[in-house]
Design a protein around this motif. Structure first.
Motif, PDB file in Angstrom:
ATOM      1  N   ALA A   1      11.904  67.010  49.344  1.00  0.00           N
ATOM      2  CA  ALA A   1      12.507  67.765  50.447  1.00  0.00           C
ATOM      3  C   ALA A   1      12.362  67.002  51.758  1.00  0.00           C
ATOM      4  O   ALA A   1      13.286  66.984  52.585  1.00  0.00           O
ATOM      5  N   ALA A   2      11.212  66.356  51.954  1.00  0.00           N
ATOM      6  CA  ALA A   2      11.033  65.527  53.142  1.00  0.00           C
ATOM      7  C   ALA A   2      12.059  64.404  53.150  1.00  0.00           C
ATOM      8  O   ALA A   2      12.666  64.092  54.189  1.00  0.00           O
ATOM      9  N   ALA A   3      12.284  63.792  51.992  1.00  0.00           N
ATOM     10  CA  ALA A   3      13.271  62.719  51.890  1.00  0.00           C
ATOM     11  C   ALA A   3      14.664  63.231  52.243  1.00  0.00           C
ATOM     12  O   ALA A   3      15.423  62.563  52.962  1.00  0.00           O
ATOM     13  N   ALA A   4      15.024  64.415  51.748  1.00  0.00           N
ATOM     14  CA  ALA A   4      16.349  64.980  52.029  1.00  0.00           C
ATOM     15  C   ALA A   4      16.531  65.218  53.530  1.00  0.00           C
ATOM     16  O   ALA A   4      17.606  64.946  54.089  1.00  0.00           O
ATOM     17  N   ASN A   5      15.504  65.729  54.181  1.00  0.00           N
ATOM     18  CA  ASN A   5      15.590  65.949  55.628  1.00  0.00           C
ATOM     19  C   ASN A   5      15.711  64.638  56.386  1.00  0.00           C
ATOM     20  O   ASN A   5      16.430  64.552  57.384  1.00  0.00           O
ATOM     21  N   LEU A   6      15.019  63.607  55.930  1.00  0.00           N
ATOM     22  CA  LEU A   6      15.124  62.298  56.572  1.00  0.00           C
ATOM     23  C   LEU A   6      16.509  61.694  56.365  1.00  0.00           C
ATOM     24  O   LEU A   6      17.051  61.038  57.263  1.00  0.00           O
ATOM     25  N   VAL A   7      17.097  61.908  55.193  1.00  0.00           N
ATOM     26  CA  VAL A   7      18.468  61.453  54.943  1.00  0.00           C
ATOM     27  C   VAL A   7      19.415  62.075  55.965  1.00  0.00           C
ATOM     28  O   VAL A   7      20.249  61.400  56.579  1.00  0.00           O
ATOM     29  N   GLU A   8      19.297  63.403  56.153  1.00  0.00           N
ATOM     30  CA  GLU A   8      20.190  64.091  57.085  1.00  0.00           C
ATOM     31  C   GLU A   8      19.992  63.613  58.523  1.00  0.00           C
ATOM     32  O   GLU A   8      20.931  63.651  59.327  1.00  0.00           O
ATOM     33  N   ARG A   9      18.798  63.168  58.852  1.00  0.00           N
ATOM     34  CA  ARG A   9      18.513  62.697  60.208  1.00  0.00           C
ATOM     35  C   ARG A   9      18.788  61.202  60.379  1.00  0.00           C
ATOM     36  O   ARG A   9      18.692  60.678  61.487  1.00  0.00           O
ATOM     37  N   GLY A  10      19.097  60.525  59.283  1.00  0.00           N
ATOM     38  CA  GLY A  10      19.366  59.098  59.369  1.00  0.00           C
ATOM     39  C   GLY A  10      18.137  58.257  59.667  1.00  0.00           C
ATOM     40  O   GLY A  10      18.230  57.173  60.245  1.00  0.00           O
ATOM     41  N   ILE A  11      16.961  58.733  59.222  1.00  0.00           N
ATOM     42  CA  ILE A  11      15.705  58.027  59.460  1.00  0.00           C
ATOM     43  C   ILE A  11      15.308  57.288  58.189  1.00  0.00           C
ATOM     44  O   ILE A  11      15.235  57.891  57.114  1.00  0.00           O
ATOM     45  N   PRO A  12      15.027  55.985  58.250  1.00  0.00           N
ATOM     46  CA  PRO A  12      14.622  55.242  57.047  1.00  0.00           C
ATOM     47  C   PRO A  12      13.319  55.787  56.458  1.00  0.00           C
ATOM     48  O   PRO A  12      12.428  56.218  57.195  1.00  0.00           O
ATOM     49  N   PHE A  13      13.198  55.727  55.151  1.00  0.00           N
ATOM     50  CA  PHE A  13      12.001  56.232  54.479  1.00  0.00           C
ATOM     51  C   PHE A  13      11.815  55.525  53.155  1.00  0.00           C
ATOM     52  O   PHE A  13      12.743  54.916  52.608  1.00  0.00           O
ATOM     53  N   GLU A  14      10.608  55.623  52.621  1.00  0.00           N
ATOM     54  CA  GLU A  14      10.282  55.201  51.264  1.00  0.00           C
ATOM     55  C   GLU A  14       9.395  56.271  50.652  1.00  0.00           C
ATOM     56  O   GLU A  14       8.501  56.807  51.323  1.00  0.00           O
ATOM     57  N   VAL A  15       9.632  56.594  49.386  1.00  0.00           N
ATOM     58  CA  VAL A  15       8.832  57.593  48.670  1.00  0.00           C
ATOM     59  C   VAL A  15       8.033  56.883  47.588  1.00  0.00           C
ATOM     60  O   VAL A  15       8.590  56.121  46.793  1.00  0.00           O
ATOM     61  N   TYR A  16       6.726  57.147  47.547  1.00  0.00           N
ATOM     62  CA  TYR A  16       5.843  56.529  46.558  1.00  0.00           C
ATOM     63  C   TYR A  16       5.289  57.614  45.631  1.00  0.00           C
ATOM     64  O   TYR A  16       4.619  58.544  46.083  1.00  0.00           O
ATOM     65  N   GLU A  17       5.606  57.496  44.357  1.00  0.00           N
ATOM     66  CA  GLU A  17       5.195  58.473  43.347  1.00  0.00           C
ATOM     67  C   GLU A  17       4.264  57.809  42.343  1.00  0.00           C
ATOM     68  O   GLU A  17       4.603  56.781  41.750  1.00  0.00           O
ATOM     69  N   ALA A  18       3.086  58.412  42.153  1.00  0.00           N
ATOM     70  CA  ALA A  18       2.099  57.834  41.243  1.00  0.00           C
ATOM     71  C   ALA A  18       2.554  57.877  39.788  1.00  0.00           C
ATOM     72  O   ALA A  18       2.232  56.985  39.000  1.00  0.00           O
ATOM     73  N   GLY A  19       3.298  58.900  39.414  1.00  0.00           N
ATOM     74  CA  GLY A  19       3.749  59.034  38.038  1.00  0.00           C
ATOM     75  C   GLY A  19       4.900  58.101  37.709  1.00  0.00           C
ATOM     76  O   GLY A  19       5.485  57.459  38.586  1.00  0.00           O
ATOM     77  N   ASP A  20       5.244  58.055  36.435  1.00  0.00           N
ATOM     78  CA  ASP A  20       6.337  57.204  35.984  1.00  0.00           C
ATOM     79  C   ASP A  20       7.705  57.789  36.295  1.00  0.00           C
ATOM     80  O   ASP A  20       8.728  57.118  36.154  1.00  0.00           O
TER      81      ASP A  20
END
Length: 450
Positions: free
Chosen positions: A32-51
């Motif tokens: 959800a944080a990523a989706a909000n950043l997409v709408e705001r045009g702010i670069p992001f990276e998401v790091y997930e421990a799982g596969d």
């Protein structure tokens, strides 16, 4: 002085310009944080421990949530998905964890705007500032964050403008012992103790069928497991379930006419009936001290009043709730409540002695800030050990945080949220801390399900 006046603006500096926002965890709140950043045009990276995304949710995917779909989908995520023709599940449907992942989180993570910035198999093991430990103040707020990540080819480091830690609490369950420490003897019996909400009727059936199980915990995850064990016993004679709690009664699973989530309100009555029929043995006022391994069995040793009592089982289910993993944040300047380990300004709003899931008022970046500018705990981890978290609450948190990062003060401070009344979600932490604090319906933690 208001909370807004206390907040610190995100600094602008050449070293920060162009760096992404780092999101720790690709569960419902991280995405959800990523989706909000997409709408705001702010670069992001998401790091997930799982596969894969929502790794923790998959673990309890066999369990059905209490909350219907209308409370489980983030508004920004919905807008992005619907633009691709995605169909919203029926509002009043109650999904399992697997359905939440397959019908919502996987399509969301697959959107090109998110997928291109999502790294799986990447566990963030430490967060600091680039070349600046927690003791150094000069230029701290304009220094990039440094994240150390454990990947398949070894550890590496990345830099970020800001950090949203939405890694949840599932990997750090509370202890079985009443002291909050691991009980004596825990290590030698570790393979005989299982996580909350095991798949009793499915993939883990053989572990429980015809065996004696002790379930420890006073919340809904314990109640769910007990109901499944009672159902298993109808097919496999010799299947026994003992329910161990610290309190005189299991307050958290008592049925309530005030609960607007009927699927959860019925659980207390169903468990009470099974206890009354003798199909579940209830052992109350039990203070766990030690585990003793006896061959392929394990004995729970504890105090019950002035007496020492022993309970022997083939397997113990630890349904005592969860706590935040703060080890990776040792170099971050945090301001946490000393009791529930939530951000200090948030803690009074979620105190389980005063609030249920539905009575937590809307809150955003101002209540989630720390002395470390640009760092935020979000989602279940932001609630520390409190049990009152809802997914909808986490969605509003990250919407506000992202608006703040975008410099939109008006949107960041205008927090609104409609939550269901959830009378049974309240608990008495003062009476029973180590039985755990199961989270409520619609969270990304297994205790939320029903």
């Amino acid at each position: 002085m208001t909370l807004v006046e206390l907040t610190t603006p995100i600094p602008r500096d050449a070293r920060l310009d162009g760096l992404p926002v780092a999101i720790v965890g690709a569960g419902p709140i991280g995405l959800a944080a990523a989706a909000n950043l997409v709408e705001r045009g702010i670069p992001f990276e998401v790091y997930e421990a799982g596969d894969a995304v929502a790794d923790s949710v998959r673990t309890w995917g066999h369990t059905r949530l209490f909350s219907p779909w209308r409370h489980l989908i983030d508004p920004a995520s919905r807008r992005l998905l619907e633009a691709t023709g995605w169909a919203h599940p029926r509002d009043d449907g109650l999904p399992t964890g697997t359905e939440l992942v397959d019908e919502y989180l996987l399509p969301l993570a697959a959107l090109p705007q998110i997928a291109e910035h999502l790294v799986t198999g990447a566990e963030v093991i430490a967060i600091s500032r680039d070349g600046v430990d927690r003791t150094r103040t000069a230029s701290r707020e304009t220094t990039p964050f440094l994240l150390r990540v454990a990947g398949p080819d070894g550890p590496y480091e990345v830099r970020a403008r800001a950090v949203i830690d939405a890694s949840g609490t599932y990997r750090t369950p509370n202890s079985l012992a009443s002291s909050g420490l691991d009980p004596l003897g825990a290590e030698e019996a570790r393979d005989l103790v299982t996580h909350a909400l095991p798949d009793v009727l499915g993939s883990e059936r053989d572990r429980f069928a015809g065996r004696r199980t002790v379930v420890v915990g006073a919340g809904h995850s314990a109640a769910n497991t007990l109901l499944k064990l009672a159902e298993l016993a109808e097919t496999y004679p010799g299947t026994e379930a003992t329910w161990v709690i610290r309190n005189p009664s299991a307050i958290r699973v008592s049925s309530s006419a005030d609960d607007e989530l009927p699927a959860r309100a019925s659980i207390g009555a169903r468990v009470d009936r099974l206890v009354g029929e003798g199909r579940i043995r209830l052992v109350d006022r039990f203070e766990t001290v030690r585990l003793r391994r006896d061959g392929d069995r394990v004995t729970l040793i504890g105090h019950r009043g002035d007496a020492v009592e022993e309970l022997t089982a083939d397997v113990i289910v630890n349904a005592t709730g969860f706590r935040p993993d703060l080890a990776l944040l040792r170099e971050i300047r945090l301001d946490l409540d000393e009791v529930v380990e939530a951000p200090r300004r948030l803690a009074p709003l979620i105190d389980p002695n005063l609030h249920s899931c539905g009575t937590v008022r809307p809150h955003g970046f101002a209540e989630l800030e720390h002395p470390e500018p640009g760092f935020f705990l979000a989602g279940m981890k932001s609630y520390g050990r409190a049990p009152t978290f809802l997914l909808a609450t986490g969605y509003e948190q990250v919407r506000s945080i992202v608006a703040h990062l975008a410099g939109d003060h008006s949107a960041a401070t205008s927090v609104e949220l409609q939550l269901p009344a959830t009378g049974v979600c309240s608990s008495s932490l003062t009476e029973d801390r180590s039985d755990g604090a199961p989270s409520c319906c619609g969270s990304a933690s297994p205790s939320s399900c029903g």
